[in-house]
Design a protein around this motif. Structure first.
Motif, mmCIF file in Angstrom:
data_model
loop_
_atom_site.group_PDB
_atom_site.id
_atom_site.type_symbol
_atom_site.label_atom_id
_atom_site.label_comp_id
_atom_site.label_asym_id
_atom_site.label_seq_id
_atom_site.Cartn_x
_atom_site.Cartn_y
_atom_site.Cartn_z
ATOM 1 N N GLN A 232 -14.074 11.926 111.811
ATOM 2 C CA GLN A 232 -13.921 10.696 111.047
ATOM 3 C C GLN A 232 -13.098 9.680 111.838
ATOM 4 O O GLN A 232 -12.838 8.589 111.377
ATOM 5 C CB GLN A 232 -13.206 10.982 109.719
ATOM 6 C CG GLN A 232 -14.033 11.796 108.742
ATOM 7 C CD GLN A 232 -15.336 11.105 108.401
ATOM 8 O OE1 GLN A 232 -15.349 9.950 108.031
ATOM 9 N NE2 GLN A 232 -16.443 11.809 108.561
ATOM 10 N N HIS A 233 -12.682 10.107 113.004
ATOM 11 C CA HIS A 233 -11.803 9.229 113.774
ATOM 12 C C HIS A 233 -12.598 8.176 114.524
ATOM 13 O O HIS A 233 -13.595 8.486 115.152
ATOM 14 C CB HIS A 233 -10.947 10.061 114.745
ATOM 15 C CG HIS A 233 -9.910 10.855 114.013
ATOM 16 N ND1 HIS A 233 -8.880 11.481 114.641
ATOM 17 C CD2 HIS A 233 -9.757 11.088 112.698
ATOM 18 C CE1 HIS A 233 -8.127 12.081 113.735
ATOM 19 N NE2 HIS A 233 -8.646 11.869 112.542
ATOM 20 N N LEU A 234 -12.135 6.984 114.435
ATOM 21 C CA LEU A 234 -12.794 5.761 114.877
ATOM 22 C C LEU A 234 -13.960 5.448 113.939
ATOM 23 O O LEU A 234 -14.886 6.227 113.783
ATOM 24 C CB LEU A 234 -13.274 5.834 116.325
ATOM 25 C CG LEU A 234 -12.187 5.958 117.392
ATOM 26 C CD1 LEU A 234 -12.784 5.701 118.765
ATOM 27 C CD2 LEU A 234 -11.044 4.976 117.167
ATOM 28 N N ALA A 235 -13.839 4.306 113.318
ATOM 29 C CA ALA A 235 -14.853 3.866 112.364
ATOM 30 C C ALA A 235 -16.159 3.603 113.092
ATOM 31 O O ALA A 235 -16.156 3.172 114.238
ATOM 32 C CB ALA A 235 -14.383 2.599 111.666
ATOM 33 N N THR A 236 -17.264 3.883 112.419
ATOM 34 C CA THR A 236 -18.559 3.607 113.036
ATOM 35 C C THR A 236 -19.196 2.381 112.402
ATOM 36 O O THR A 236 -18.855 1.987 111.298
ATOM 37 C CB THR A 236 -19.507 4.808 112.861
ATOM 38 O OG1 THR A 236 -19.616 5.079 111.472
ATOM 39 C CG2 THR A 236 -18.969 6.026 113.578
ATOM 40 N N ARG A 237 -20.135 1.830 113.144
ATOM 41 C CA ARG A 237 -20.799 0.628 112.633
ATOM 42 C C ARG A 237 -21.803 0.977 111.559
ATOM 43 O O ARG A 237 -22.212 0.119 110.787
ATOM 44 C CB ARG A 237 -21.533 -0.075 113.778
ATOM 45 C CG ARG A 237 -20.588 -0.626 114.804
ATOM 46 C CD ARG A 237 -21.318 -1.012 116.049
ATOM 47 N NE ARG A 237 -21.872 -2.341 115.966
ATOM 48 C CZ ARG A 237 -22.304 -3.018 117.027
ATOM 49 N NH1 ARG A 237 -22.231 -2.494 118.219
ATOM 50 N NH2 ARG A 237 -22.795 -4.217 116.886
ATOM 51 N N GLN B 299 -19.138 4.017 118.161
ATOM 52 C CA GLN B 299 -19.312 3.266 116.920
ATOM 53 C C GLN B 299 -20.738 3.359 116.408
ATOM 54 O O GLN B 299 -20.995 3.130 115.233
ATOM 55 C CB GLN B 299 -18.911 1.801 117.125
ATOM 56 C CG GLN B 299 -17.432 1.649 117.424
ATOM 57 C CD GLN B 299 -16.911 0.255 117.123
ATOM 58 O OE1 GLN B 299 -17.641 -0.705 117.188
ATOM 59 N NE2 GLN B 299 -15.626 0.169 116.812
ATOM 60 N N MET C 161 -21.351 2.909 109.106
ATOM 61 C CA MET C 161 -20.690 2.965 107.810
ATOM 62 C C MET C 161 -20.626 1.573 107.189
ATOM 63 O O MET C 161 -20.390 0.602 107.869
ATOM 64 C CB MET C 161 -19.271 3.473 108.023
ATOM 65 C CG MET C 161 -18.590 3.937 106.787
ATOM 66 S SD MET C 161 -17.049 4.725 107.275
ATOM 67 C CE MET C 161 -15.998 3.316 107.574
#
Lengths: 146, 340, 320, 285
Positions: free
Chosen positions: A131-136, A54, A138
């Protein structure tokens, strides 16, 4: 990918028996590799991995000792069970399995970590960013629509 | 002003509003309805008698929103907030009433919440009265109603193949320019529907002296009884249209100070740094939730802080029912403090 | 369906004989769709006791919430019995302090499916062997019981209590492993994009109310990882990262501890699918370690046991 | 950025002027902050009244509510004393002179000084909660204000002598003729010349006269709990006993909802309440 792949390296502080390797990791690690030293791979909580992902890491490398060589006897065995399962689980929900790399080192090994890191980096760069797993990092959607 | 809008014309009307506004209306999301912006495709106008799962308060107080931007050098700036003009279509009167109640919190003279106000100013609220009573709602019990007009710019009454459009504010007027005035007959028909709906809502509990009973029994075992099976989750408060508590948290990676919905039913909500917690168990937290709605709001603005939407009743994971809790509260002892 | 009178008699007996201080069961709620968990402390109160297909909570959840010293009688179905065992393994309760009244279970009815079918004004629900009859103002209709069941109950593997002190009713046929694992296998067979898209879409609806956590008997930590502020493990708001982080870690903390009861999914106010996550973990525990959570009150879950037998389960680094 | 347009959630920029430990065990640190903008300074002092609090921000850590421990006449700075407790106060302790910091405030209502005019003041403090009382005492000591009030009796108790705050000033107060000061510690220590015992007991021993007097109590909850009845016993009316409350706070503006005491918010309607007011509110502390 234009920038170098970001790698989070979790290292058990006992796994690099060779002082030269350890010194290389401590002082000459390239900037795109973020080192977290732990007392044992058993200390690596799956949350650390999640945090790294993340936090924007493209890949994670975990280096630890071989089963019978754990400084704490069984720390790495616990780690193997948990971290392997965590990786499988992330894969299940759509995170590329190849982005988590386990490096179990024999105490006799020399110079392997450099090679492995370079190979891992090349592999990640070939894969491109995910793009897999949303990052913090963003930003959340302006909050307009809840 | 009472106008008549044939239902057939509604999709085109909604689309025409999109030129100037973002139009939010309840649309199907999985197995429930949810306020979402209308896009090109003509959305199916939901005809469900019940409410959206998440109350429209979320359009004014989002679950998560940035308040402050900071840098690691210790400078702070207001978070930017761009709100385009919007229309919220199909708000139920209980939810509109709730937003009206929340105005008293966020638009106080002393401290005004700029984020709330900005969203509020840019929003036209079009309500849709409930001609079919919902199963768990109790709006008439708490002094509101299925066709209450508070907090709305427009109130629609469903007449079968058309809507009666009651224009309640100037900003609402401009939206329905080309409509005909409703005939007396239709007006009367609407009135009848409204009265019928009002009368169809059952009185779930008595509100007389409820506040005094709650206040005087602050230390009663009653709270233990009603909270015994409570899990301490946030469903009742998060789905509540009048719950507004929030937490402020720094998100380091994004360099933002954000506010998130918070719930008085959580243990850490009131936990102090010293380790002391004024509301250590579910007993005190349940007491806080009920007292806030049925006593403290009354002290603050003279209205009950619950609009009777019934969401907490429908979705409580353990089937706790605020109506039953308050009926039980009515049996508590109390002393009349001031004779008439 | 269990014989309610037999249940009441047993509950009264254990209270009368002082075997337990409290019996945890269900009582009718205001709506027939929502029976409430209830605590019976004397024989008179037991008159209120009910048990039917709409009793949706996992009662084992209350074992860690009741005072530690109390002796507890508890109504257990298959999943609840296994949750109780799991809590005993984790030293949350002594087996000697418990009296388990077992009820063979034919599955929990998802009240939302009833509402979907018959609207929200429901006056009565009759729960029979294979049919559910729903009384609504629009009419009386019967539905196939299996179709109304909650998903995790449709594929339930262990329907009978495994270690109850007494069993009320006759054991029912257990489910098949094939059916139980079908969902995970189907999900796994999709490509990675589709899997992520599904996970993302489900997690996105989360409102962070933590009902899933509170409804789960295994989630008894005083302080959850999302409540920590130093360090803050993931975002605490309803942001993509925060919601995904919560769902990943909540599920993962259940590895080897989940009994597939589905209480998390039933509690969720946003209808988020969650059992496909925990089912995967259960599936792995089964495949890799031959472990099924809560089948007895002694076996420790895989993550609490370590053995050198694992040593060849990984590739060895350094080219070896 | 023009200051008047700042949202009430955005802190104003401040800078640490001085930072020093207050107690020998380094659990208490005092920060004196100067204003980065003169407009902010003017706006602050236009509103400031002893007893108010501010929210100090450390970027990335969060905010913490602290009572102001300085009087306006002391200069163009604001003083706070923070006990090392959680995330934010730990970060506050790490600050040194010159570091930037954010501040919101002054918030809350402070002491009702206008109502107290010409009365005797009985000031009772315990531990680190003494900070706002220190601000009050300093305020009253100023020659312009001193004649507005009668006799001052100060009782200040700490667990040990090392935990006593603002030692220099307090030592000098013993010399003053216009005030009576009683210091106390919980357990006897060598060379300690003042009272030994808990604050409520010391108050009973000192027995300040309730005649034309108001009492202000600030301290840990347990001290407050026992001091209030002691004052009632001495004959103080509930309307003449004041205390400053605290609870977990986030917004400081009466919006986030957590610091309520019945229908009052401690941040917005308090933090200073008279015992009479408290008696009418639920005991939700």
């Amino acid at each position: 990918m234009t920038a170098k792949a970001k790698i989070a390296l979790f290292q058990c502080r006992w796994c690099l028996f060779s002082p030269a390797d350890q010194e290389w990791v401590d002082t000459q690690l390239p900037e795109n590799i973020h080192l977290t030293k732990t007392p044992c791979t058993g200390k690596i909580n799956p949350l650390y991995l999640l945090n790294a992902i993340q936090g924007g890491a493209d890949g994670i490398m975990i280096s630890g000792c071989l089963p019978e060589q754990c400084h704490f006897k069984t720390g790495n065995l616990a780690a193997r069970r948990q971290l392997e399962e965590f990786n499988d689980f992330l894969h299940y929900i759509g995170y590329e399995k190849e982005r988590v790399h386990f490096l179990w080192l024999d105490l006799q090994d020399r110079g392997i970590i450099q090679k492995e890191l370079a190979a891992f980096e090349a592999e990640l760069e070939a894969m491109g960013s995910t793009q897999h797993l949303a990052t913090r990092v963003m930003r959340a959607e302006g909050g307009e629509n809840a | 002003m009472n106008l008549i809008l044939p239902k057939i014309d509604l999709p085109d009307l909604l689309q025409s509003w999109r030129k100037k506004f973002t139009v939010f209306l309840p649309q199907k999301l999985e197995r429930f309805s949810h306020f979402m912006p209308l896009d090109d495709a003509n959305a199916e106008i939901l005809e469900q008698p019940h409410n959206t799962r998440i109350p429209p308060k979320a359009l004014f107080l989002p679950m998560t929103e940035a308040l402050v931007k900071f840098t690691r050098f210790g400078t702070y700036d207001d978070a930017e907030l761009e709100v385009s003009p919007r229309i919220v279509f199909g708000m139920r009167p209980c939810d509109a009433q709730a937003v009206q109640l929340l105005d008293t919190v966020f638009e106080q003279e002393q401290y005004t919440d700029p984020f709330w106000v900005k969203r509020q100013e840019k929003t036209i609220r079009i309500g849709l009265g409930c001609h079919v009573p919902c199963a768990n709602g109790f709006c008439t019990t708490v002094g509101y109603g299925p066709f209450s007009k508070d907090g709305l710019d427009i109130l629609l009454t469903d007449l079968g193949d058309s809507f009666l459009v009651e224009v309640l504010s100037e900003s609402g007027k401009t939206l329905f320019e080309n409509l005909h005035e409703a005939s007396e007959e239709l007006k009367n028909q609407a009135k009848e529907i409204q009265h019928k709906a009002h009368d169809a809502m059952p009185i779930a509990f008595e509100t007389e002296n409820l506040k005094e009973k709650i206040e005087q029994n602050f230390k009663s075992d009653y709270w233990d009884e009603v909270s015994r099976s409570c899990l301490g989750c946030g469903v009742c408060t998060f789905l509540c249209p009048t719950c507004f508590c929030f937490d402020i948290v720094d998100e380091v990676q994004r360099q933002e100070r954000v506010r998130n919905w918070d719930s008085c039913m959580f243990r850490i909500y009131s936990l102090e740094a010293s380790g002391h917690n004024p509301r250590p168990s579910r007993i005190e937290r349940t007491r806080q939730r009920l007292s806030h709605k049925y006593a403290y709001w009354l002290d603050q603005i003279g209205l009950i802080g619950c609009t009777g939407c019934g969401r907490c009743v429908s979705y409580c994971p353990v089937g706790l029912d605020i109506r039953a809790m308050l009926r039980q509260a009515q049996s508590l002892p109390f002393e009349v403090s001031h004779a008439e | 369906m269990p014989d309610i009178n037999a249940l009441k008699l047993e509950a009264k007996r254990i209270l009368r004989e002082g075997i337990v201080d409290v019996v945890v069961g269900f009582k009718p709620g205001d709506s027939p769709l929502h029976p409430q968990p209830a605590f019976f402390r004397n024989e008179d109160e037991v008159e209120e006791l009910i048990h039917n297909g709409l009793c949706k909570n996992n009662l084992a959840n209350y074992l860690t919430r009741l005072p530690k010293q109390e002796k507890v009688g508890i109504l257990v179905r298959g999943c609840e019995n296994r949750s109780v065992n799991s809590l005993i393994v984790e030293s949350q309760k002594e087996r000697d302090d418990l009296y388990l009244i077992g009820i063979p279970c034919e599955g929990i009815i998802d009240w939302r499916r009833i509402v979907e079918q018959a609207g929200e004004h429901i006056s009565m629900v009759e729960d029979n062997e294979s049919e559910v009859t729903v009384h609504a103002p629009t009419g009386v209709n019967s539905y196939n019981r299996f179709d109304l069941l909650h998903e995790s109950c449709q594929r339930c593997l262990h329907r009978n209590p495994v270690s109850a002190d007494t069993l009320i009713g006759d054991p029912v046929a257990n489910g098949s492993l094939e059916l139980a694992t079908q969902k995970v296998k189907n999900f796994e067979s999709q490509d990675i994009e589709a899997r992520y898209a599904f996970f993302q879409k489900e997690a996105e609806r989360c409102i962070r109310c933590y009902a899933c956590r509170e409804a789960c008997p295994s989630c008894y930590c005083t302080e959850c990882f999302v409540d920590h502020n130093t360090p803050r493990w993931t975002e605490s708001g309803a942001t993509p990262a925060g919601m995904q982080g919560w769902h990943i870690v909540r599920a993962f903390h259940q590895s080897g501890r989940c009994t597939s009861c589905g209480a998390c999914e039933r509690a969720c106010p946003m209808d988020i699918k969650m059992t496909y996550l925990t089912e995967k973990l259960n599936h792995d525990m089964r495949e890799k370690y031959n472990f099924e959570c809560g089948m007895d009150a002694e076996t420790k879950p895989p993550f609490q046991t370590v053995t050198l037998d694992d040593k060849n389960r990984f590739f060895v680094g350094g080219g070896k | 950025m023009p200051n008047n347009s700042r949202s009430p959630y955005t802190p104003m920029p401040m800078r640490v002027l001085r930072a020093y430990y207050e107690s020998t065990d380094r659990s208490l640190k005092t920060l004196e902050l100067s204003f980065e903008s003169s407009e902010d300074r003017k706006a602050f002092f236009a509103k400031f009244n002893p007893g108010q609090f501010c929210l100090l921000s450390v970027a990335g850590k969060g905010e913490s509510a602290l009572g102001v421990a300085s009087a306006a006449w002391e200069g163009d700075f604001v003083r706070f004393t923070a006990q090392r407790m959680g995330t934010v106060t730990n970060a506050l302790h790490a600050l040194k002179a010159g570091d930037p910091i954010g501040m919101r405030g002054p918030l809350g209502n402070g002491f009702p000084l206008d109502d107290w005019k010409s009365k005797n003041l009985v000031i009772i403090g315990g531990g680190c909660a003494f900070s706002t009382l220190y601000a009050l005492t300093k305020h009253v000591h100023h020659p312009d204000n001193r004649d507005d009030f009668g006799k001052i009796t100060l009782v200040y108790g700490t667990r040990t002598s090392g935990l006593c705050m603002y030692k220099h000033d307090i030592a000098s107060w013993h010399e003053r003729e216009d005030m009576e000061i009683h210091q106390a510690i919980d357990v006897p220590e060598e060379n300690w010349l003042h009272h030994v015992g808990y604050v409520p007991d010391v108050v009973k021993e000192v027995a300040p006269s309730p005649e034309n007097a108001v009492a202000v109590v600030c301290g840990p909850p347990i001290m407050t709990k026992f001091t209030l009845p002691a004052l009632l016993e001495l004959g103080f009316a509930p309307e003449a006993i004041f205390t400053s409350l605290e609870k977990r706070m986030k917004c400081g503006l009466g919006k986030c909802g957590r610091c309520n005491l019945g229908h009052k918010y401690i941040c917005k309607d308090g933090p200073v309440f008279s015992l009479a007011e408290l008696n009418a509110l639920p005991a939700d502390l």
